[in-house]
Design a protein around this motif. Structure first.
Motif, PDB file in Angstrom:
ATOM      1  N   ASN A 184     -11.106  -4.068   3.630  1.00  0.00           N
ATOM      2  CA  ASN A 184     -11.995  -4.761   2.871  1.00  0.00           C
ATOM      3  C   ASN A 184     -11.369  -4.236   1.310  1.00  0.00           C
ATOM      4  OD1 ASN A 184     -14.398  -5.338   4.056  1.00  0.00           O
ATOM      5  ND2 ASN A 184     -14.748  -3.156   4.298  1.00  0.00           N
ATOM      6  N   VAL A 185     -10.267  -3.373   1.263  1.00  0.00           N
ATOM      7  CA  VAL A 185      -9.561  -2.687   0.611  1.00  0.00           C
ATOM      8  C   VAL A 185      -8.812  -4.127  -0.245  1.00  0.00           C
ATOM      9  CG1 VAL A 185      -7.587  -1.295  -0.958  1.00  0.00           C
ATOM     10  CG2 VAL A 185      -9.389  -0.582   0.851  1.00  0.00           C
ATOM     11  N   ARG A 239     -11.582  -9.279 -10.636  1.00  0.00           N
ATOM     12  CA  ARG A 239     -11.774  -8.285  -8.786  1.00  0.00           C
ATOM     13  C   ARG A 239     -12.364  -9.666  -8.834  1.00  0.00           C
ATOM     14  NH1 ARG A 239     -11.705  -4.414  -5.901  1.00  0.00           N
ATOM     15  NH2 ARG A 239     -10.744  -3.083  -7.681  1.00  0.00           N
ATOM     16  N   ALA A 298      -2.058  -0.257  -4.480  1.00  0.00           N
ATOM     17  CA  ALA A 298      -2.842  -1.622  -3.565  1.00  0.00           C
ATOM     18  C   ALA A 298      -2.519  -2.512  -4.032  1.00  0.00           C
ATOM     19  CB  ALA A 298      -3.677  -0.916  -2.933  1.00  0.00           C
ATOM     20  N   THR A 329     -11.235  -0.493   6.601  1.00  0.00           N
ATOM     21  CA  THR A 329     -11.253   0.136   5.893  1.00  0.00           C
ATOM     22  C   THR A 329     -10.216  -1.073   4.654  1.00  0.00           C
ATOM     23  OG1 THR A 329     -12.272   1.705   6.219  1.00  0.00           O
ATOM     24  CG2 THR A 329     -11.705   1.744   3.991  1.00  0.00           C
ATOM     25  N   CYS A 380       0.610  -1.135  -0.092  1.00  0.00           N
ATOM     26  CA  CYS A 380       0.378   0.038  -0.074  1.00  0.00           C
ATOM     27  C   CYS A 380       1.422   1.619   0.019  1.00  0.00           C
ATOM     28  CB  CYS A 380      -0.746  -0.028   1.456  1.00  0.00           C
ATOM     29  SG  CYS A 380      -1.300  -1.019   1.545  1.00  0.00           S
ATOM     30  N   LEU A 407      -2.156   5.614   0.859  1.00  0.00           N
ATOM     31  CA  LEU A 407      -3.533   4.881   0.207  1.00  0.00           C
ATOM     32  C   LEU A 407      -4.667   5.337   0.339  1.00  0.00           C
ATOM     33  CD1 LEU A 407      -4.929   2.427  -1.697  1.00  0.00           C
ATOM     34  CD2 LEU A 407      -5.068   1.291   0.972  1.00  0.00           C
ATOM     35  N   ARG A 441      -8.318   6.587   0.635  1.00  0.00           N
ATOM     36  CA  ARG A 441     -10.247   5.931   0.778  1.00  0.00           C
ATOM     37  C   ARG A 441     -10.872   6.938   1.232  1.00  0.00           C
ATOM     38  NH1 ARG A 441     -14.506   5.003  -1.515  1.00  0.00           N
ATOM     39  NH2 ARG A 441     -15.486   3.618  -1.025  1.00  0.00           N
ATOM     40  N   LEU A 483      -6.457  -1.385  -7.939  1.00  0.00           N
ATOM     41  CA  LEU A 483      -7.631  -0.305  -8.151  1.00  0.00           C
ATOM     42  C   LEU A 483      -7.707   0.166  -9.693  1.00  0.00           C
ATOM     43  CD1 LEU A 483      -5.842   1.538  -5.997  1.00  0.00           C
ATOM     44  CD2 LEU A 483      -6.613   3.421  -6.600  1.00  0.00           C
ATOM     45  N   ASP A 503     -13.709  -3.936  -1.251  1.00  0.00           N
ATOM     46  CA  ASP A 503     -13.868  -1.759  -1.598  1.00  0.00           C
ATOM     47  C   ASP A 503     -12.776  -1.817  -2.788  1.00  0.00           C
ATOM     48  OD1 ASP A 503     -14.551   0.114  -1.343  1.00  0.00           O
ATOM     49  OD2 ASP A 503     -13.809   0.720   0.711  1.00  0.00           O
ATOM     50  N   ILE A 504     -13.081  -0.324  -3.548  1.00  0.00           N
ATOM     51  CA  ILE A 504     -11.944  -0.303  -4.007  1.00  0.00           C
ATOM     52  C   ILE A 504     -11.228   1.682  -3.902  1.00  0.00           C
ATOM     53  CG2 ILE A 504     -11.827   1.106  -7.047  1.00  0.00           C
ATOM     54  CD1 ILE A 504     -14.261  -0.125  -7.454  1.00  0.00           C
ATOM     55  N   PRO A 505     -10.398   1.492  -3.354  1.00  0.00           N
ATOM     56  CA  PRO A 505      -9.696   2.543  -3.523  1.00  0.00           C
ATOM     57  C   PRO A 505      -9.994   3.761  -3.584  1.00  0.00           C
ATOM     58  CG  PRO A 505      -8.028   0.764  -3.198  1.00  0.00           C
ATOM     59  CD  PRO A 505      -8.995   0.836  -4.041  1.00  0.00           C
TER      60      PRO A 505
END
Length: 307
Positions: A71-72, A99, A84, A68, A26, A29, A31, A92, A77-79
């Motif tokens: 989750n990334v 994905r 990342a 968070t 990372c 990063l 979010r 990303l 989840d998407i940053p």
């Protein structure tokens, strides 16, 4: 004739990129969530490097950004910005198809709530076989039984979740996460609903998976039983990595833990709150570069004496 500029450019060319060989990277990063017109910055330029095969714990207060981050890394989840990368995959720039493949085959995820990890109408063996079917693989009964045996719950193979204890369910959940031979497993408070003895069994299963299968394991936890038994504990505060505790075993067999503050890529450093509170440091501090260290003082300290 070689100039100083030439030498500097040459050194830059040969300098490895930040996190070039890391299994999880990372870099700055970010979010940001928007709710009802209000922006919430959950990750504020977080830097993190994890090597292949590491077993690490991530700790921090509620709202610090650790969930968070998980989750990334899991692809849930998407940053917003930054970089990342997990097992060479850029989180990303992945397409929806990438994905889906990533979540099915590259990472495995274990939730805190045991009910979220297993389907109640399937046996333990069937739950472990399900990810293989979803990934288009031949569902391997032998593979499922091997994982259940490795994690100490082979006798649960024919049982449904309602016939198992909470600790057994979580160990079966680890087997589910490992079903498709992922490179990384991520666990969000996997011992949060368990007593200390059962927590030890679940953490022992995670450690066994890490050591015997070579899978990289990242555990978000408040449980000191977990965070104090890994080689590295990463602390997150206000959306950034703030500290790291490294553990090693001495020649006498004692575990030695050393805590470090984390200096990020742009030179930011989070001082521990108990340090700043004790010295009443607010807003500004005075810095002084010494031969082998940097001095940090409250603003105004020493000025009366002309220092």
């Amino acid at each position: 004739m070689t100039t100083l500029s030439d030498l500097e450019a040459q050194a830059t060319r040969h300098k490895p990129a930040f996190g070039e060989h890391a299994h999880i990277l990372c870099d700055n990063l970010v979010r940001i969530y928007k709710t009802e017109g209000v922006e919430v910055v959950a990750l504020q330029g977080l830097d993190l490097l994890i090597e292949k095969g590491e077993l690490i714990a991530i700790v921090g207060a509620s709202g610090s950004g650790k969930s968070t981050l998980l989750n990334v890394l899991s692809g849930l989840d998407i940053p917003t910005a930054g970089l990342a990368r997990v097992a060479g995959m850029d989180l990303l720039s992945m397409t929806a198809k990438d994905r889906l493949h990533y979540r099915r085959s590259v990472v495995g995820f274990i939730w805190q709530q045991t009910a979220r990890n297993l389907l109640p109408y399937l046996t333990a063996r069937e739950n472990v076989m399900l990810p293989m079917k979803l990934a288009g693989k031949k569902a391997g009964r032998d593979r499922a039984d091997e994982l259940l045996e490795l994690l100490g719950v082979a006798d649960c193979a024919p049982r449904r979740p309602g016939q198992m204890s909470g600790g057994e369910q979580q160990r079966v959940a680890i087997a589910v996460a490992l079903a498709n031979s992922p490179e990384v497993i991520l666990a969000d408070e996997p011992t949060g609903e368990l007593d200390s003895d059962t927590s030890e069994e679940v953490f022992g299963a995670l450690r066994r998976a890490n050591r015997e299968l070579g899978v990289t394991a990242v555990i978000v936890t408040h449980d000191p039983l977990v965070s104090e038994q890994v080689d590295r504990t990463v602390g997150i505060r206000d959306g950034r990595t703030s500290s790291e505790t490294l553990r090693r075993t001495s020649e006498d067999g004692d575990v030695i833990a050393e805590e470090y503050a984390v200096l990020d890529r742009v030179g930011r450093l989070q001082l521990p709150r108990d340090f700043t509170n004790a010295l009443e440091m607010e807003r500004r501090v005075r810095l002084e570069l010494e031969r082998d260290h940097i001095g940090v003082w409250p603003a105004g300290a020493g000025e009366e004496n002309g220092e």
